[in-house]
Design a protein around this motif. Structure first.
Motif, PDB file in Angstrom:
ATOM      1  N   ARG A 244       0.822  -1.212   0.000  1.00 57.28           N
ATOM      2  CA  ARG A 244       0.000   0.000   0.000  1.00 57.28           C
ATOM      3  C   ARG A 244       0.854   1.259   0.000  1.00 57.28           C
ATOM      4  N   ASP A 245       1.885   1.278   0.847  1.00 60.25           N
ATOM      5  CA  ASP A 245       2.744   2.463   0.930  1.00 60.25           C
ATOM      6  C   ASP A 245       3.467   2.713  -0.382  1.00 60.25           C
ATOM      7  N   GLU A 246       3.918   1.631  -1.041  1.00 60.08           N
ATOM      8  CA  GLU A 246       4.604   1.786  -2.319  1.00 60.08           C
ATOM      9  C   GLU A 246       3.670   2.406  -3.363  1.00 60.08           C
ATOM     10  N   CYS A 247       2.427   1.954  -3.410  1.00 59.71           N
ATOM     11  CA  CYS A 247       1.470   2.489  -4.382  1.00 59.71           C
ATOM     12  C   CYS A 247       1.108   3.933  -4.063  1.00 59.71           C
ATOM     13  N   GLN A 248       0.855   4.221  -2.795  1.00 60.70           N
ATOM     14  CA  GLN A 248       0.455   5.571  -2.429  1.00 60.70           C
ATOM     15  C   GLN A 248       1.561   6.584  -2.714  1.00 60.70           C
ATOM     16  N   GLU A 249       2.799   6.144  -2.627  1.00 62.28           N
ATOM     17  CA  GLU A 249       3.933   7.046  -2.861  1.00 62.28           C
ATOM     18  C   GLU A 249       3.955   7.607  -4.275  1.00 62.28           C
ATOM     19  N   VAL A 250       3.456   6.840  -5.258  1.00 59.88           N
ATOM     20  CA  VAL A 250       3.483   7.296  -6.654  1.00 59.88           C
ATOM     21  C   VAL A 250       2.079   7.590  -7.192  1.00 59.88           C
ATOM     22  N   ASN A 251       1.083   7.558  -6.318  1.00 59.21           N
ATOM     23  CA  ASN A 251      -0.303   7.792  -6.730  1.00 59.21           C
ATOM     24  C   ASN A 251      -0.601   9.290  -6.725  1.00 59.21           C
ATOM     25  N   GLU A 252       0.002  10.004  -7.664  1.00 57.93           N
ATOM     26  CA  GLU A 252      -0.097  11.459  -7.680  1.00 57.93           C
ATOM     27  C   GLU A 252      -1.508  11.946  -7.993  1.00 57.93           C
ATOM     28  N   ASP A 253      -2.283  11.163  -8.718  1.00 52.75           N
ATOM     29  CA  ASP A 253      -3.649  11.560  -9.068  1.00 52.75           C
ATOM     30  C   ASP A 253      -4.679  11.092  -8.055  1.00 52.75           C
ATOM     31  N   HIS A 254      -4.222  10.464  -6.985  1.00 55.16           N
ATOM     32  CA  HIS A 254      -5.098  10.009  -5.899  1.00 55.16           C
ATOM     33  C   HIS A 254      -6.220   9.105  -6.414  1.00 55.16           C
ATOM     34  N   ILE A 255      -5.849   8.186  -7.287  1.00 51.43           N
ATOM     35  CA  ILE A 255      -6.797   7.204  -7.791  1.00 51.43           C
ATOM     36  C   ILE A 255      -7.162   6.253  -6.652  1.00 51.43           C
ATOM     37  N   PRO A 256      -8.439   5.933  -6.477  1.00 55.34           N
ATOM     38  CA  PRO A 256      -8.825   5.005  -5.402  1.00 55.34           C
ATOM     39  C   PRO A 256      -8.089   3.669  -5.513  1.00 55.34           C
ATOM     40  N   LEU A 257      -7.734   3.120  -4.363  1.00 53.36           N
ATOM     41  CA  LEU A 257      -7.009   1.844  -4.288  1.00 53.36           C
ATOM     42  C   LEU A 257      -7.888   0.802  -3.607  1.00 53.36           C
ATOM     43  N   GLY A 258      -7.878  -0.399  -4.162  1.00 56.57           N
ATOM     44  CA  GLY A 258      -8.553  -1.533  -3.538  1.00 56.57           C
ATOM     45  C   GLY A 258      -7.590  -2.697  -3.415  1.00 56.57           C
ATOM     46  N   PHE A 259      -7.622  -3.400  -2.296  1.00 56.01           N
ATOM     47  CA  PHE A 259      -6.688  -4.497  -2.055  1.00 56.01           C
ATOM     48  C   PHE A 259      -7.447  -5.777  -1.722  1.00 56.01           C
ATOM     49  N   VAL A 260      -7.114  -6.834  -2.445  1.00 57.54           N
ATOM     50  CA  VAL A 260      -7.603  -8.174  -2.141  1.00 57.54           C
ATOM     51  C   VAL A 260      -6.433  -8.911  -1.499  1.00 57.54           C
ATOM     52  N   LEU A 261      -6.595  -9.317  -0.247  1.00 53.35           N
ATOM     53  CA  LEU A 261      -5.484  -9.840   0.542  1.00 53.35           C
ATOM     54  C   LEU A 261      -5.599 -11.350   0.718  1.00 53.35           C
TER      55      LEU A 261
END
Length: 479
Positions: A67-84
């Motif tokens: 999650r942290d890796e994705c949020q670091e480059v998510n400049e457009d703040h696209i919603p994130l969903g995670f299937v764990l």
């Protein structure tokens, strides 16, 4: 037509040990430009307009790092969903579970673009063109894979035979899939002109892929749907996640999407492309990303060489000295060193297998371990003591917990710590400390805006990480 990127971020990456570990898998590996393979995949997945959500399938234990890796480059703040996933069940289970997520949140007509998180693509424009062609075919009911025009007779890749005479808008029918071939077979396939490397990327609508799961592997799909329906939902930090229920997920067959669907379905097509694709499958392929010096050496870090040629040397912390060697891969980490012939890097996985068989922790974790609240580094340990350096991120907190077999002494080095110690709540400044006896409930909180750094000294008869009882946890790990 909506394109929902689905990033599959799993696997131990055993051929890239000692940097890649079970708790720090290959997609998190940083390249020379400072970006991880996962981050590059995320940026590639969001090249398209109006992406409503990026879905990531990953292991429960690596969720916070991912999650942290994705949020670091998510400049457009696209919603994130995670299937764990509670444990790995190969790509068929990952894709079926992701399809359940996309169907629930975006409908069965949504088009899924499935991307492994550990690939590298050098030509984003060619990638975009291939995806646009694939998405159009997927919307018409096709299951589309991406084939890479081969540049050499690679024996480490599977191949796709396609009908070069038939096709519409760059999308061709697939004739058959070919397993990783021997060299002489690979040479013939490349020379023939009708075979492509199998990239492992796919595009299809939710409706279409679920129909074929029902047709070819109904038990697998039912197990995924049951695990998904019984899963625990969490929404926090700008993203939503679902933990698949382990009991049902155990019933998922360990099989790849290629074997489960692609090699059986009559809906499969392929888009040939020259997008500059690589699966970064070994240290040899990693080394090729760095320009060589006049002696053919590629250096990442601090190294002193004398009479050395055609070597790749990576070291983040220590100076490496090499004398009179040729054609080697040398990768140094704080707790493990790899020395391999450049021509044998596919065999690194056998070292990992031996470590795992021997119960050595270096197959799984680094000396510095990552947690949702920060990191800890083991500085020294023996039978009855362990010394750690703990870093807690601003605003983060450890769980309210207790240990049966060890006591702990915390000494603050920098930052401010709020500590729950039994019935007490105390605040510690640098050079202040507290002692926590075994059996005491305790919690560590960083109330500040800078990292909290402390030294933890553990003493006791058993110092394993599993000696922990969590009573409450911000990150959903209690109970």
């Amino acid at each position: 037509m909506q394109i929902i990127p689905v990033i599959i971020s799993g696997g131990a990456g055993t051929r890239l040990w000692p940097v890649s570990r079970e708790a720090f898998p290959k997609p998190l590996l940083k390249l020379a430009d400072g970006e991880s393979l996962l981050q590059k995949t995320f940026k590639r997945a969001t090249l398209f307009e109006d992406v409503p959500e990026v879905v990531v399938v990953t292991n429960r234990e690596t969720f916070f790092l991912t999650r942290d890796e994705c949020q670091e480059v998510n400049e457009d703040h696209i919603p994130l969903g995670f299937v764990l996933e509670p444990f790995g069940r190969n790509t068929a289970g990952a894709v079926a579970s992701a399809a359940c997520w996309v169907k629930k949140h975006h409908g069965e007509d949504a088009v899924m673009l499935v991307l492994p998180a550990d690939h590298l693509i050098e030509d984003p424009e060619q990638f975009q063109a291939a995806v646009n062609a694939a998405a159009a075919a997927a919307a018409e009911g096709r299951i589309v894979t991406f084939g890479i025009r081969p540049t050499a007779p690679e024996t480490g890749y599977g191949y796709i035979e396609f009908d070069n005479e038939k096709g519409l808008d760059g999308v061709h029918p697939v004739v058959r899939f070919v397993e990783k071939p021997k060299l002489e077979v690979a040479e013939a396939l490349v020379a023939g002109g009708s075979h492509l490397w199998n990239s492992g990327m796919f595009c299809f609508s939710v409706k279409t892929i679920l129909k074929d799961f029902t047709r070819f592997t109904p038990e697998l799909l039912h197990a995924c749907e049951s695990s998904f329906a019984a899963g625990a939902v969490l929404t926090a930090d700008g993203c939503r996640s679902l933990e698949l229920e382990p009991g049902q997920f155990k019933r998922v067959t360990d099989i790849s999407i290629d074997y489960a669907i692609m090699e059986k379905s009559d809906r499969v097509s392929v888009v040939p492309s020259n997008m500059g694709w690589s699966d970064i499958g070994s240290w040899h392929s990693i080394s090729e990303l760095t320009a060589p010096d006049s002696q053919g050496n590629r250096i990442y870090g601090d190294a002193l060489l004398h009479g050395v040629s055609n070597c790749y040397i990576k070291s983040d912390d220590r100076v490496v000295g090499a004398v009179g060697v040729d054609n080697l891969i040398i990768v140094d980490t704080p707790d493990a060193l790899l020395v391999a012939n450049r021509d044998c890097t596919q065999d690194v996985k056998h070292i990992v297998g031996q470590l795992k068989k021997n119960g050595h922790d270096s197959y799984k974790i680094h000396k510095t371990a990552h947690r949702p609240w920060g990191t800890y580094t083991v500085l020294e340990e023996s039978d009855r003591f362990k010394i750690k350096r703990i870093v807690v991120k601003p605003g983060a907190q450890l769980s309210l917990q207790m240990h049966y077999h060890r006591s702990e002494h915390w000494i603050v080095v920098s930052g401010t710590a709020d500590v729950v110690n039994g019935e007490q709540i105390i605040s510690l400044q640098p050079n202040q400390s507290t002692y926590i006896p075994a059996g005491h409930k305790h919690r560590l909180i960083n109330p500040g805006v800078m990292d909290l750094v402390l030294i933890e000294v553990q003493c006791g008869e058993y110092l394993g990480e599993d000696d922990i009882v969590r009573f409450a946890d911000t990150y959903g790990r209690a109970g």
